[in-house]
Design a protein around this motif. Sequence first.
Motif: not given
Length: 75
Positions: A9-35
């Motif tokens: 569950l390390s950040p590196e392992a989570k990134a390894s599993r997640s990036v292929p599904n969401n190959p987008n850079p992580l922004c610094r300004d979180f804006q929530p999607k609509a509910e």
Amino acid sequence: MTRFSPTDLSPEAKASRSVPNNPNPLCRDFQPKAEPSGFWCVNCNWNRPMHDDERTRQAIAAELDRLPAGGTPTP
């Protein structure tokens, strides 16, 4: 060959599993999607907790660097 165990569950392992599904850079300004999807960012599609940790941010950037231009992860 898997670089991380499925239970890691390390950040590196989570990134390894997640990036292929969401190959987008992580922004610094979180804006929530609509509910009901408010847990996810409208800008980068990463979830809220990913935005709060610099180690996670660096792990995602490193995994993005590992992806070839075609978007398929390298072993």
